[in-house]
Design a protein around this motif. Structure first.
Motif, PDB file in Angstrom:
ATOM      1  N   VAL A  23    -127.170 -39.540 150.890  1.00 23.16           N
ATOM      2  CA  VAL A  23    -128.191 -39.981 149.941  1.00 23.16           C
ATOM      3  C   VAL A  23    -127.902 -39.349 148.580  1.00 23.16           C
ATOM      4  O   VAL A  23    -127.715 -38.133 148.487  1.00 23.16           O
ATOM      5  CB  VAL A  23    -129.600 -39.551 150.403  1.00 23.16           C
ATOM      6  CG1 VAL A  23    -130.669 -40.014 149.414  1.00 23.16           C
ATOM      7  CG2 VAL A  23    -129.893 -40.070 151.806  1.00 23.16           C
ATOM      8  N   ASP A  24    -127.829 -40.189 147.551  1.00 21.87           N
ATOM      9  CA  ASP A  24    -127.679 -39.703 146.180  1.00 21.87           C
ATOM     10  C   ASP A  24    -128.936 -40.071 145.417  1.00 21.87           C
ATOM     11  O   ASP A  24    -129.344 -41.240 145.429  1.00 21.87           O
ATOM     12  CB  ASP A  24    -126.497 -40.384 145.474  1.00 21.87           C
ATOM     13  CG  ASP A  24    -125.172 -40.096 146.166  1.00 21.87           C
ATOM     14  OD1 ASP A  24    -125.087 -39.080 146.879  1.00 21.87           O
ATOM     15  OD2 ASP A  24    -124.237 -40.895 145.997  1.00 21.87           O
ATOM     16  N   SER A  29    -121.746 -44.162 153.104  1.00 21.00           N
ATOM     17  CA  SER A  29    -121.250 -43.985 154.467  1.00 21.00           C
ATOM     18  C   SER A  29    -120.569 -42.626 154.592  1.00 21.00           C
ATOM     19  O   SER A  29    -119.740 -42.263 153.776  1.00 21.00           O
ATOM     20  CB  SER A  29    -120.256 -45.102 154.768  1.00 21.00           C
ATOM     21  OG  SER A  29    -119.519 -44.781 155.923  1.00 21.00           O
ATOM     22  N   LYS A  30    -120.941 -41.877 155.636  1.00 21.36           N
ATOM     23  CA  LYS A  30    -120.313 -40.583 155.905  1.00 21.36           C
ATOM     24  C   LYS A  30    -119.858 -40.577 157.357  1.00 21.36           C
ATOM     25  O   LYS A  30    -120.490 -41.195 158.197  1.00 21.36           O
ATOM     26  CB  LYS A  30    -121.326 -39.450 155.727  1.00 21.36           C
ATOM     27  CG  LYS A  30    -121.935 -39.372 154.334  1.00 21.36           C
ATOM     28  CD  LYS A  30    -120.979 -38.810 153.339  1.00 21.36           C
ATOM     29  CE  LYS A  30    -121.552 -37.586 152.678  1.00 21.36           C
ATOM     30  NZ  LYS A  30    -120.672 -37.063 151.661  1.00 21.36           N
ATOM     31  N   LEU A  34    -129.699 -34.887 143.222  1.00 22.49           N
ATOM     32  CA  LEU A  34    -130.040 -34.372 144.545  1.00 22.49           C
ATOM     33  C   LEU A  34    -129.196 -35.167 145.539  1.00 22.49           C
ATOM     34  O   LEU A  34    -129.219 -36.395 145.522  1.00 22.49           O
ATOM     35  CB  LEU A  34    -131.536 -34.597 144.797  1.00 22.49           C
ATOM     36  CG  LEU A  34    -132.109 -34.223 146.160  1.00 22.49           C
ATOM     37  CD1 LEU A  34    -132.030 -32.724 146.377  1.00 22.49           C
ATOM     38  CD2 LEU A  34    -133.560 -34.684 146.264  1.00 22.49           C
ATOM     39  N   ASN A  35    -128.434 -34.477 146.356  1.00 30.69           N
ATOM     40  CA  ASN A  35    -127.592 -35.142 147.359  1.00 30.69           C
ATOM     41  C   ASN A  35    -127.775 -34.455 148.702  1.00 30.69           C
ATOM     42  O   ASN A  35    -127.857 -33.233 148.768  1.00 30.69           O
ATOM     43  CB  ASN A  35    -126.104 -35.052 146.991  1.00 30.69           C
ATOM     44  CG  ASN A  35    -125.847 -35.371 145.536  1.00 30.69           C
ATOM     45  OD1 ASN A  35    -125.899 -34.499 144.693  1.00 30.69           O
ATOM     46  ND2 ASN A  35    -125.578 -36.621 145.242  1.00 30.69           N
ATOM     47  N   PHE A  36    -127.861 -35.262 149.748  1.00 29.94           N
ATOM     48  CA  PHE A  36    -127.886 -34.711 151.099  1.00 29.94           C
ATOM     49  C   PHE A  36    -127.430 -35.792 152.069  1.00 29.94           C
ATOM     50  O   PHE A  36    -127.324 -36.965 151.704  1.00 29.94           O
ATOM     51  CB  PHE A  36    -129.277 -34.168 151.473  1.00 29.94           C
ATOM     52  CG  PHE A  36    -130.409 -35.155 151.313  1.00 29.94           C
ATOM     53  CD1 PHE A  36    -130.780 -35.992 152.356  1.00 29.94           C
ATOM     54  CD2 PHE A  36    -131.106 -35.231 150.116  1.00 29.94           C
ATOM     55  CE1 PHE A  36    -131.819 -36.899 152.208  1.00 29.94           C
ATOM     56  CE2 PHE A  36    -132.160 -36.145 149.959  1.00 29.94           C
ATOM     57  CZ  PHE A  36    -132.512 -36.976 151.007  1.00 29.94           C
ATOM     58  N   LEU A  50    -129.217 -41.385 160.781  1.00 34.18           N
ATOM     59  CA  LEU A  50    -129.421 -42.696 160.173  1.00 34.18           C
ATOM     60  C   LEU A  50    -128.042 -43.317 160.055  1.00 34.18           C
ATOM     61  O   LEU A  50    -127.214 -42.852 159.274  1.00 34.18           O
ATOM     62  CB  LEU A  50    -130.061 -42.557 158.789  1.00 34.18           C
ATOM     63  CG  LEU A  50    -130.212 -43.855 157.978  1.00 34.18           C
ATOM     64  CD1 LEU A  50    -131.152 -44.833 158.678  1.00 34.18           C
ATOM     65  CD2 LEU A  50    -130.718 -43.561 156.566  1.00 34.18           C
ATOM     66  N   GLN A  51    -127.801 -44.317 160.881  1.00 38.35           N
ATOM     67  CA  GLN A  51    -126.489 -44.959 160.859  1.00 38.35           C
ATOM     68  C   GLN A  51    -126.341 -45.783 159.587  1.00 38.35           C
ATOM     69  O   GLN A  51    -127.257 -46.495 159.196  1.00 38.35           O
ATOM     70  CB  GLN A  51    -126.315 -45.845 162.083  1.00 38.35           C
ATOM     71  CG  GLN A  51    -124.855 -46.151 162.329  1.00 38.35           C
ATOM     72  CD  GLN A  51    -124.587 -46.367 163.810  1.00 38.35           C
ATOM     73  OE1 GLN A  51    -125.482 -46.670 164.584  1.00 38.35           O
ATOM     74  NE2 GLN A  51    -123.341 -46.207 164.190  1.00 38.35           N
ATOM     75  N   PHE A  52    -125.202 -45.643 158.937  1.00 39.86           N
ATOM     76  CA  PHE A  52    -124.967 -46.385 157.707  1.00 39.86           C
ATOM     77  C   PHE A  52    -124.641 -47.834 158.037  1.00 39.86           C
ATOM     78  O   PHE A  52    -123.837 -48.123 158.910  1.00 39.86           O
ATOM     79  CB  PHE A  52    -123.817 -45.774 156.905  1.00 39.86           C
ATOM     80  CG  PHE A  52    -123.602 -46.465 155.584  1.00 39.86           C
ATOM     81  CD1 PHE A  52    -124.371 -46.140 154.485  1.00 39.86           C
ATOM     82  CD2 PHE A  52    -122.648 -47.469 155.454  1.00 39.86           C
ATOM     83  CE1 PHE A  52    -124.205 -46.792 153.272  1.00 39.86           C
ATOM     84  CE2 PHE A  52    -122.460 -48.126 154.248  1.00 39.86           C
ATOM     85  CZ  PHE A  52    -123.240 -47.783 153.157  1.00 39.86           C
ATOM     86  N   THR A  53    -125.303 -48.770 157.327  1.00 41.09           N
ATOM     87  CA  THR A  53    -125.007 -50.184 157.503  1.00 41.09           C
ATOM     88  C   THR A  53    -124.711 -50.775 156.132  1.00 41.09           C
ATOM     89  O   THR A  53    -125.119 -50.213 155.106  1.00 41.09           O
ATOM     90  CB  THR A  53    -126.204 -50.927 158.128  1.00 41.09           C
ATOM     91  OG1 THR A  53    -127.362 -50.655 157.336  1.00 41.09           O
ATOM     92  CG2 THR A  53    -126.458 -50.470 159.564  1.00 41.09           C
TER      93      THR A  53
END
Length: 123
Positions: free
Chosen positions: A75-76, A66-67, A11-13, A18-21
């Motif tokens: 999210v994976d 990070s996108k 499942l990926n989305f 949500l800022q990637f840190t």
């Protein structure tokens, strides 16, 4: 009798608010663990309500990525269900449509906003 085999699907989305840190990339960090808990809180009930609900076991977040220059977080997850002969047949198309309907066309997951083009099941 043998218990039914457990099957997995991915499942990926992508979450757009949500800022990637850096600590989201580390599975042992507090941030990873707390974000993962929130994911289960939102994702589990949806999959329980879906066609695979009765056979659904759970999901495990394998990574946050990070996108879009860290503005978004991908999210994976790997989700599991029991492949019961009498149970619902797992259909990624069907589960995709059900999740799409339950997230307002892949736009909201709880207090998170989603990239509507980002949902993949076994993608």
């Amino acid at each position: 009798p043998l218990s039914p085999p457990v099957r997995n699907f991915t499942l990926n989305f992508t979450i757009t608010n949500l800022q990637f840190t850096a600590d989201l990339a580390m599975p042992n960090s507090k941030k990873f663990k707390s974000t993962e808990k929130v994911m289960y809180h939102y994702v589990d009930p949806l999959l329980q309500k879906s066609s695979i609900g009765p056979a659904y076991i759970g999901c495990k977040v394998t990574a946050f990525r990070s996108k879009k220059d860290r503005d978004d977080t991908g999210v994976d997850a790997i989700c599991s269900y029991r492949d019961e002969p009498s149970g619902a047949i797992f259909s990624r198309v069907m589960v995709y449509h059900e999740l799409s309907n339950m997230t307002n066309g892949i736009t909201t997951l709880g207090h998170y906003s989603l990239n509507s083009q980002s949902l993949y099941i076994n993608g």
